[in-house]
Design a protein around this motif. Structure first.
Motif, short mmCIF file in Angstrom:
data_model
loop_
_atom_site.label_atom_id
_atom_site.label_comp_id
_atom_site.label_asym_id
_atom_site.label_seq_id
_atom_site.Cartn_x
_atom_site.Cartn_y
_atom_site.Cartn_z
N ASN A 158 5.36 -12.42 -8.41
CA ASN A 158 5.09 -11.59 -9.58
C ASN A 158 3.65 -11.65 -10.06
O ASN A 158 3.17 -10.71 -10.70
CB ASN A 158 6.04 -11.92 -10.72
CG ASN A 158 5.89 -13.34 -11.22
OD1 ASN A 158 5.57 -14.25 -10.46
ND2 ASN A 158 6.15 -13.55 -12.49
N VAL A 187 3.53 -8.42 -6.68
CA VAL A 187 4.54 -7.37 -6.65
C VAL A 187 5.30 -7.36 -7.98
O VAL A 187 5.81 -8.40 -8.40
CB VAL A 187 5.55 -7.61 -5.49
CG1 VAL A 187 6.59 -6.50 -5.47
CG2 VAL A 187 4.84 -7.72 -4.16
N PRO A 188 5.39 -6.23 -8.66
CA PRO A 188 6.22 -6.17 -9.86
C PRO A 188 7.65 -6.58 -9.52
O PRO A 188 8.21 -6.13 -8.51
CB PRO A 188 6.14 -4.69 -10.28
CG PRO A 188 4.86 -4.20 -9.68
CD PRO A 188 4.72 -4.94 -8.38
N THR A 189 8.23 -7.41 -10.35
CA THR A 189 9.55 -7.96 -10.05
C THR A 189 10.60 -6.89 -9.81
O THR A 189 11.44 -7.02 -8.91
CB THR A 189 10.01 -8.88 -11.21
OG1 THR A 189 9.10 -9.97 -11.29
CG2 THR A 189 11.41 -9.41 -10.97
N GLN A 190 10.53 -5.79 -10.58
CA GLN A 190 11.55 -4.76 -10.43
C GLN A 190 11.44 -4.01 -9.10
O GLN A 190 12.36 -3.30 -8.72
CB GLN A 190 11.50 -3.77 -11.61
CG GLN A 190 10.22 -2.95 -11.71
CD GLN A 190 9.16 -3.62 -12.55
OE1 GLN A 190 9.08 -4.84 -12.60
NE2 GLN A 190 8.33 -2.82 -13.20
N GLN A 191 10.33 -4.20 -8.37
CA GLN A 191 10.16 -3.55 -7.07
C GLN A 191 10.28 -4.53 -5.90
O GLN A 191 10.23 -4.11 -4.74
CB GLN A 191 8.77 -2.88 -7.02
CG GLN A 191 8.54 -1.82 -8.08
CD GLN A 191 7.10 -1.33 -8.12
OE1 GLN A 191 6.32 -1.58 -7.20
NE2 GLN A 191 6.74 -0.63 -9.19
N ALA A 192 10.43 -5.81 -6.20
CA ALA A 192 10.32 -6.83 -5.16
C ALA A 192 11.40 -6.72 -4.09
O ALA A 192 11.11 -6.77 -2.89
CB ALA A 192 10.36 -8.22 -5.80
N ALA A 194 13.36 -4.16 -3.22
CA ALA A 194 13.25 -2.93 -2.42
C ALA A 194 12.12 -3.07 -1.40
O ALA A 194 12.28 -2.69 -0.23
CB ALA A 194 12.99 -1.73 -3.33
N GLY A 195 10.98 -3.62 -1.81
CA GLY A 195 9.87 -3.81 -0.89
C GLY A 195 10.20 -4.78 0.22
O GLY A 195 9.77 -4.61 1.37
N GLN A 198 12.26 -3.04 2.76
CA GLN A 198 11.46 -2.06 3.50
C GLN A 198 10.44 -2.71 4.42
O GLN A 198 9.74 -2.01 5.16
CB GLN A 198 10.74 -1.15 2.50
CG GLN A 198 11.67 -0.24 1.71
CD GLN A 198 10.98 0.38 0.50
OE1 GLN A 198 9.77 0.26 0.33
NE2 GLN A 198 11.76 1.04 -0.35
N GLN A 200 7.74 -4.54 3.51
CA GLN A 200 6.38 -4.58 3.00
C GLN A 200 5.83 -6.00 2.97
O GLN A 200 4.62 -6.22 2.97
CB GLN A 200 6.32 -3.97 1.60
CG GLN A 200 6.69 -2.49 1.57
CD GLN A 200 6.73 -1.94 0.15
OE1 GLN A 200 6.20 -2.55 -0.78
NE2 GLN A 200 7.37 -0.79 -0.02
#
Length: 334
Positions: A158, A187-192, A194-195, A198, A200
């Motif tokens: 984060n 990485v913003p926690t709310q996107q972690a 999903a990334g 994927q 990333q």
């Protein structure tokens, strides 16, 4: 459940997700806005906190009447980061803010007149057998099966040089992992999650209840927990202005005693914890039921306990090697 007239601001789900990651205005001091109340009256106190698991003792303190018993009328005001909450503290809009200890130390070294007003989270004494509070996760099909597999990989976290990165680095090195080739990505926690799925990055640091939610969603697996990266070390606190703590030591001590009572309840009353989590975090019951909470300190933090935290900041180049924080001034409430 005992409910007081203290105020709790509503927290939307989007803000809760953001806070799971981790100036200007009036120049009045916190001591002017929350002076000691006359005998028989409550002392008004505003605490700015992120709507995360770390806030559990504060919400218990309000809902179970702990603050009221100690003479405080507490308002809980949601925030998202120490950087956002610091102006509220310095402008007197909040008397206490949630902070990680290492950023509190850095702030004092940069001349900010703040100190520790009460303890919050403390590192576990031993590594959990399974899922902990501060977890390390990879995609289920990543081919990563052990911690050594993370050498030379990318890890999302984060914030760079934040608590999660430092704890995870300490944890990995204790397991014989060469961390020199690891690339850390903010990485913003709310996107972690999903990334991660994927591709990333190869792994993520993720705190509760985010780890529980991710595992229930599938496609990820846990390969370690940094809960005991620095066994027993103080990690999170409620910070206040030095002047606020100094002007009325008895009030400061009463507040710390109230927080320790709330911390103790958070450690030992799971039913109350789950009811409280449901009251301020918009999460399904099945996630709340599986959420692992951090360990909350049931005693005041001792100044000497911060020494390993300071040493780690020096080793990582975050503090100059010749810096010597005044630990007695950092922990004025006994």
């Amino acid at each position: 459940m005992h409910r007081t007239k203290s105020r709790i601001f509503a927290i939307p789900a989007a803000l809760a997700a953001l806070a799971l990651a981790g100036c200007g205005g009036s120049t009045s001091s916190s001591s002017e806005t929350a002076a000691a109340a006359p005998e028989g009256e409550m002392t008004a106190v505003t605490i700015s906190i992120p709507p995360s698991s770390f806030a559990t003792p504060m919400y218990l303190g309000v809902e179970e009447g702990i603050f009221e018993k100690h003479g405080f009328d507490v308002t809980l005001q949601p925030g998202t980061s120490m950087a956002e909450m610091m102006p509220l503290l310095m402008n007197g809009q909040a008397q206490y803010i949630f902070a990680d200890l290492h950023n509190t130390i850095i702030a004092t070294e940069e001349g900010m007149p703040i100190a520790v007003g009460a303890p919050n989270g403390v590192n576990a004494e031993s590594e959990p057998d399974g899922k902990g509070f501060a977890n390390l996760m990879v995609a289920e099909d990543s081919g990563i099966n052990g911690l050594k597999d993370l050498e030379g990989k990318k890890i999302g976290t984060n914030s760079i040089n934040g608590q999660a990165q430092l704890d995870t680095t300490t944890y990995l090195e204790s397991k014989g992992v060469d961390t020199s080739g690891i690339e850390w990505i903010a990485v913003p926690t709310q996107q972690a999650v999903a990334g991660l799925k994927q591709g990333q990055y190869d792994a993520i640091t993720i705190a509760e209840p985010g780890g529980t939610a991710a595992m229930q969603g599938g496609g990820v697996k846990m390969i370690g927990s940094a809960d005991a990266a620095m066994p027993g070390a103080p990690m999170f606190v409620l910070a206040a202005q030095e002047s606020y703590l100094q002007e009325d030591p008895e009030r400061a001590q009463r507040f710390q005693e109230a927080m320790i009572e709330a911390n103790t309840m958070a450690n030992n009353d799971r039913a109350a914890v789950e009811e409280t989590l449901a009251s301020f975090m918009e999460l399904p019951k099945e996630i709340i039921g599986e959420t692992v909470l951090p360990n909350f300190s049931e005693v005041p933090f001792e100044p000497a306990a911060a020494e390993p935290v300071i040493e780690r900041l020096k080793v990582n180049g975050i503090l100059p090697k010749d810096s010597a924080p005044d630990l007695e001034a950092l922990f004025p409430v006994k």
